[in-house]
Design a protein around this motif. Structure first.
Motif, PDB file in Angstrom:
ATOM      1  N   LEU A  48       3.689  -6.729  10.857  1.00 33.27           N
ATOM      2  CA  LEU A  48       3.219  -7.687  11.846  1.00 33.27           C
ATOM      3  C   LEU A  48       4.290  -8.713  12.167  1.00 33.27           C
ATOM      4  O   LEU A  48       4.458  -9.120  13.324  1.00 33.27           O
ATOM      5  CB  LEU A  48       1.948  -8.387  11.356  1.00 33.27           C
ATOM      6  CG  LEU A  48       0.747  -7.477  11.124  1.00 33.27           C
ATOM      7  CD1 LEU A  48      -0.454  -8.298  10.667  1.00 33.27           C
ATOM      8  CD2 LEU A  48       0.397  -6.678  12.351  1.00 33.27           C
ATOM      9  N   ALA A  72      -3.413  -6.099   8.985  1.00 30.34           N
ATOM     10  CA  ALA A  72      -2.703  -5.376   7.931  1.00 30.34           C
ATOM     11  C   ALA A  72      -2.957  -6.066   6.610  1.00 30.34           C
ATOM     12  O   ALA A  72      -3.108  -7.283   6.561  1.00 30.34           O
ATOM     13  CB  ALA A  72      -1.211  -5.338   8.230  1.00 30.34           C
ATOM     14  N   LEU A 114      -2.179  -0.191   8.594  1.00 30.20           N
ATOM     15  CA  LEU A 114      -2.156  -1.068   9.754  1.00 30.20           C
ATOM     16  C   LEU A 114      -3.296  -0.616  10.662  1.00 30.20           C
ATOM     17  O   LEU A 114      -3.445   0.574  10.931  1.00 30.20           O
ATOM     18  CB  LEU A 114      -0.810  -0.928  10.469  1.00 30.20           C
ATOM     19  CG  LEU A 114      -0.576  -1.801  11.680  1.00 30.20           C
ATOM     20  CD1 LEU A 114      -0.371  -3.243  11.241  1.00 30.20           C
ATOM     21  CD2 LEU A 114       0.659  -1.323  12.425  1.00 30.20           C
ATOM     22  N   VAL A 138      -4.601  -6.703  15.752  1.00 35.04           N
ATOM     23  CA  VAL A 138      -3.826  -5.949  14.768  1.00 35.04           C
ATOM     24  C   VAL A 138      -4.007  -6.615  13.410  1.00 35.04           C
ATOM     25  O   VAL A 138      -3.795  -7.817  13.272  1.00 35.04           O
ATOM     26  CB  VAL A 138      -2.330  -5.912  15.152  1.00 35.04           C
ATOM     27  CG1 VAL A 138      -1.545  -5.072  14.160  1.00 35.04           C
ATOM     28  CG2 VAL A 138      -2.144  -5.385  16.577  1.00 35.04           C
ATOM     29  N   LEU A 159       1.613  -4.935   3.903  1.00 37.19           N
ATOM     30  CA  LEU A 159       2.156  -4.466   5.182  1.00 37.19           C
ATOM     31  C   LEU A 159       2.368  -5.592   6.187  1.00 37.19           C
ATOM     32  O   LEU A 159       2.634  -5.339   7.364  1.00 37.19           O
ATOM     33  CB  LEU A 159       1.234  -3.398   5.780  1.00 37.19           C
ATOM     34  CG  LEU A 159       1.064  -2.130   4.948  1.00 37.19           C
ATOM     35  CD1 LEU A 159       0.065  -1.186   5.608  1.00 37.19           C
ATOM     36  CD2 LEU A 159       2.388  -1.434   4.717  1.00 37.19           C
ATOM     37  N   GLN A 160       2.283  -6.835   5.733  1.00 35.57           N
ATOM     38  CA  GLN A 160       2.463  -7.967   6.639  1.00 35.57           C
ATOM     39  C   GLN A 160       3.832  -7.966   7.318  1.00 35.57           C
ATOM     40  O   GLN A 160       3.978  -8.454   8.429  1.00 35.57           O
ATOM     41  CB  GLN A 160       2.254  -9.287   5.893  1.00 35.57           C
ATOM     42  CG  GLN A 160       0.800  -9.590   5.598  1.00 35.57           C
ATOM     43  CD  GLN A 160      -0.027  -9.752   6.861  1.00 35.57           C
ATOM     44  OE1 GLN A 160       0.341 -10.478   7.762  1.00 35.57           O
ATOM     45  NE2 GLN A 160      -1.151  -9.063   6.916  1.00 35.57           N
TER      46      GLN A 160
END
Length: 86
Positions: A81, A73, A55, A71, A77-78
């Motif tokens: 968010l 990602a 991230l 930000v 790794l969504q």
């Protein structure tokens, strides 16, 4: 280091460093540990140590003097968010 009930937060700040030195080795020890959250400021100097799946938070100053936070990602790794938007 900061402790939480579930994990530890490791903070590294590379501001104004031309060479990360031994601190890069220390950072590498924590990266990938599932019980550690690693926060790196001024990370450009240690890109080679950081994982591809991370991230990224960038603070950008506007002409008016305000700050925008961007930000990003990778797809894996969504969910992080999405949790921030909930």
């Amino acid at each position: 280091m900061y402790k939480t009930p579930s994990f530890e937060i490791q903070h590294f700040d590379f501001y104004r460093l031309d060479e990360p030195g031994i601190v890069a080795n220390e950072l590498a020890e924590f990266v990938g540990d599932p019980l550690e959250v690693v926060v790196v400021e001024w990370a450009d100097i240690v890109q080679h140590v950081l994982p591809d799946q991370r991230l990224t938070i960038v603070f950008k100053q506007t002409p008016e003097g305000d700050r925008n936070i961007v930000v990003t990602a990778p797809p894996a790794l969504q969910y992080l968010l999405e949790a921030l938007q909930a």
